[in-house]
Design a protein around this motif. Structure first.
Motif, PDB file in Angstrom:
ATOM      1  N   GLY A  11       0.786  -1.225   0.000  1.00  0.00           N
ATOM      2  CA  GLY A  11       0.000   0.000   0.000  1.00  0.00           C
ATOM      3  C   GLY A  11       0.814   1.269   0.000  1.00  0.00           C
ATOM      4  N   SER A  12       2.089   1.193   0.372  1.00  0.00           N
ATOM      5  CA  SER A  12       2.909   2.396   0.465  1.00  0.00           C
ATOM      6  C   SER A  12       4.380   2.015   0.417  1.00  0.00           C
ATOM      7  N   GLY A  13       5.242   3.019   0.381  1.00  0.00           N
ATOM      8  CA  GLY A  13       6.675   2.819   0.505  1.00  0.00           C
ATOM      9  C   GLY A  13       7.270   1.876  -0.520  1.00  0.00           C
ATOM     10  N   LEU A  14       8.151   1.005  -0.054  1.00  0.00           N
ATOM     11  CA  LEU A  14       8.847   0.089  -0.948  1.00  0.00           C
ATOM     12  C   LEU A  14       7.879  -0.847  -1.657  1.00  0.00           C
ATOM     13  N   GLY A  15       6.878  -1.337  -0.925  1.00  0.00           N
ATOM     14  CA  GLY A  15       5.920  -2.247  -1.531  1.00  0.00           C
ATOM     15  C   GLY A  15       5.171  -1.608  -2.683  1.00  0.00           C
ATOM     16  N   LYS A  16       4.767  -0.375  -2.509  1.00  0.00           N
ATOM     17  CA  LYS A  16       4.060   0.342  -3.572  1.00  0.00           C
ATOM     18  C   LYS A  16       4.964   0.532  -4.783  1.00  0.00           C
ATOM     19  N   ALA A  17       6.227   0.875  -4.550  1.00  0.00           N
ATOM     20  CA  ALA A  17       7.173   1.057  -5.658  1.00  0.00           C
ATOM     21  C   ALA A  17       7.392  -0.253  -6.412  1.00  0.00           C
ATOM     22  N   VAL A  18       7.485  -1.347  -5.676  1.00  0.00           N
ATOM     23  CA  VAL A  18       7.658  -2.657  -6.313  1.00  0.00           C
ATOM     24  C   VAL A  18       6.420  -3.013  -7.137  1.00  0.00           C
ATOM     25  N   ARG A  34      -2.428  -3.994   5.900  1.00  0.00           N
ATOM     26  CA  ARG A  34      -3.416  -3.913   6.974  1.00  0.00           C
ATOM     27  C   ARG A  34      -4.369  -2.744   6.817  1.00  0.00           C
ATOM     28  N   ASN A  35      -3.923  -1.678   6.168  1.00  0.00           N
ATOM     29  CA  ASN A  35      -4.719  -0.465   6.035  1.00  0.00           C
ATOM     30  C   ASN A  35      -5.555  -0.554   4.757  1.00  0.00           C
ATOM     31  N   ALA A  36      -6.827  -0.934   4.906  1.00  0.00           N
ATOM     32  CA  ALA A  36      -7.681  -1.171   3.745  1.00  0.00           C
ATOM     33  C   ALA A  36      -7.884   0.092   2.919  1.00  0.00           C
ATOM     34  N   GLY A  37      -8.026   1.237   3.582  1.00  0.00           N
ATOM     35  CA  GLY A  37      -8.239   2.480   2.853  1.00  0.00           C
ATOM     36  C   GLY A  37      -7.049   2.850   2.000  1.00  0.00           C
ATOM     37  N   ARG A  38      -5.870   2.794   2.575  1.00  0.00           N
ATOM     38  CA  ARG A  38      -4.656   3.117   1.829  1.00  0.00           C
ATOM     39  C   ARG A  38      -4.443   2.122   0.700  1.00  0.00           C
ATOM     40  N   ASP A  47      -3.689   0.485 -10.681  1.00  0.00           N
ATOM     41  CA  ASP A  47      -4.447  -0.551 -11.399  1.00  0.00           C
ATOM     42  C   ASP A  47      -3.987  -1.937 -10.968  1.00  0.00           C
ATOM     43  N   VAL A  48      -3.985  -2.161  -9.661  1.00  0.00           N
ATOM     44  CA  VAL A  48      -3.647  -3.465  -9.104  1.00  0.00           C
ATOM     45  C   VAL A  48      -4.813  -3.943  -8.238  1.00  0.00           C
ATOM     46  N   ARG A  49      -4.759  -5.196  -7.834  1.00  0.00           N
ATOM     47  CA  ARG A  49      -5.849  -5.777  -7.046  1.00  0.00           C
ATOM     48  C   ARG A  49      -5.507  -5.727  -5.562  1.00  0.00           C
ATOM     49  N   PRO A  50      -6.345  -5.118  -4.733  1.00  0.00           N
ATOM     50  CA  PRO A  50      -6.063  -5.070  -3.298  1.00  0.00           C
ATOM     51  C   PRO A  50      -6.745  -6.213  -2.551  1.00  0.00           C
ATOM     52  N   ILE A  51      -6.035  -6.811  -1.616  1.00  0.00           N
ATOM     53  CA  ILE A  51      -6.631  -7.768  -0.687  1.00  0.00           C
ATOM     54  C   ILE A  51      -6.145  -7.397   0.714  1.00  0.00           C
ATOM     55  N   PRO A  52      -6.965  -6.746   1.523  1.00  0.00           N
ATOM     56  CA  PRO A  52      -6.540  -6.400   2.887  1.00  0.00           C
ATOM     57  C   PRO A  52      -6.146  -7.654   3.652  1.00  0.00           C
ATOM     58  N   ASN A  77       7.931 -10.079  -0.381  1.00  0.00           N
ATOM     59  CA  ASN A  77       7.624  -9.791   1.019  1.00  0.00           C
ATOM     60  C   ASN A  77       8.254  -8.465   1.419  1.00  0.00           C
ATOM     61  N   THR A  78       7.456  -7.385   1.386  1.00  0.00           N
ATOM     62  CA  THR A  78       7.964  -6.095   1.857  1.00  0.00           C
ATOM     63  C   THR A  78       7.306  -5.654   3.154  1.00  0.00           C
ATOM     64  N   ALA A  79       6.272  -6.363   3.600  1.00  0.00           N
ATOM     65  CA  ALA A  79       5.596  -5.991   4.851  1.00  0.00           C
ATOM     66  C   ALA A  79       6.586  -6.027   6.006  1.00  0.00           C
ATOM     67  N   GLY A  80       6.483  -5.057   6.885  1.00  0.00           N
ATOM     68  CA  GLY A  80       7.381  -5.017   8.041  1.00  0.00           C
ATOM     69  C   GLY A  80       7.625  -3.590   8.484  1.00  0.00           C
ATOM     70  N   GLY A  81       8.789  -3.362   9.059  1.00  0.00           N
ATOM     71  CA  GLY A  81       9.117  -2.056   9.619  1.00  0.00           C
ATOM     72  C   GLY A  81       9.577  -2.221  11.047  1.00  0.00           C
TER      73      GLY A  81
END
Length: 239
Positions: A11-18, A34-38, A47-52, A77-81
């Motif tokens: 949804g954001s950051g590195l994952g969004k860029a990838v 985790r953030n369904a709105g974002r 133009d991608v498919r979101p699955i919260p 796998n970019t989720a984390g922080g």
């Protein structure tokens, strides 16, 4: 041929860029977070498919796997922080335990759960790319330990999936600007020090990680597996 690509933390950051990089090449991309709105905003933009999905929750990860369909070509796998930069986990040993569990869940177990859940969907020629951190080389914190464990897990995973025609690698970024990683806690002095530690005198950008990820999923990288690729401008070097 269009591939099916799953990007966690997309949804954001590195994952969004990838996600943007693969989608620009014509691939079908699924992003989770985790953030369904974002996630929905990113999906509309790219133009991608979101699955919260909270990748630390086994039930949600299992549902994600069910919703994906039978086939998959790339898992990123970019989720984390660094959860230490978030909520204070409290004092004493209980606080230490909570802090360590939070970072292990967010960075290590999220990747393990997601990859395990979808592994059977990956077609021969597929790729697993996981994002680690330069912190694994220096940090004595729970974040650094979790990212170091990711590198060890990736090396072992490579030997497991290699006979199935799959590769598994880890990208270890240094300081990347234009992300929310530091959650507003990065001072100008610290930023200057991180840039000064590089050999090329610049901060990393999300596109640096996106391009490296895309390469690792390409035909030209089929003999690269079980590796940690350091993308940090020389802030950490290997021999």
């Amino acid at each position: 041929m269009s591939r099916i690509v799953l990007v966690t933390g997309g949804g954001s950051g590195l994952g969004k860029a990838v996600a943007a990089r693969f989608r620009a090449a014509g691939d079908t991309v699924v992003v989770t977070g985790r953030n369904a709105g974002r996630l929905a905003r990113t999906a509309g933009e790219l133009d991608v498919r979101p699955i919260p999905c909270d990748a630390t929750d086994p039930g949600q990860v299992a549902r994600l796997a069910d919703e994906l369909g039978p086939d998959l070509d790339v898992v990123v796998n970019t989720a984390g922080g660094n959860t230490d930069l978030g909520v204070d986990q409290g004092p004493g040993l209980e606080g230490v335990l909570a802090a360590w569990r939070a970072n292990l869940d967010a960075n290590l177990l999220s990747a393990v759960l997601t990859t395990t859940a979808v592994l059977g969907k990956l077609r021969p020629g597929g790729t697993i790319v996981t994002v680690g951190s330069i912190g694994a080389e220096y940090a004595s914190t729970s974040y650094g330990a979790a990212k170091a464990a990711l590198a060890a897990w990736t090396a072992g995973l490579s030997s497991e999936v290699g006979p199935k025609g799959l590769t598994a690698n880890l990208i270890s970024p240094g300081y990347i600007a234009e992300t929310e990683f530091f959650r507003g806690k990065l001072t100008e002095q610290r930023r200057d020090a991180l840039v000064a530690a590089t050999h090329n005198g610049r901060a990393g950008q999300p596109r640096d990680i996106a391009e490296t990820t895309y390469f690792l999923a390409s035909e030209g990288a089929r003999h690269i597996t079980g590796q940690t690729l350091h993308v940090n401008g020389g802030a950490h070097t290997t021999r």
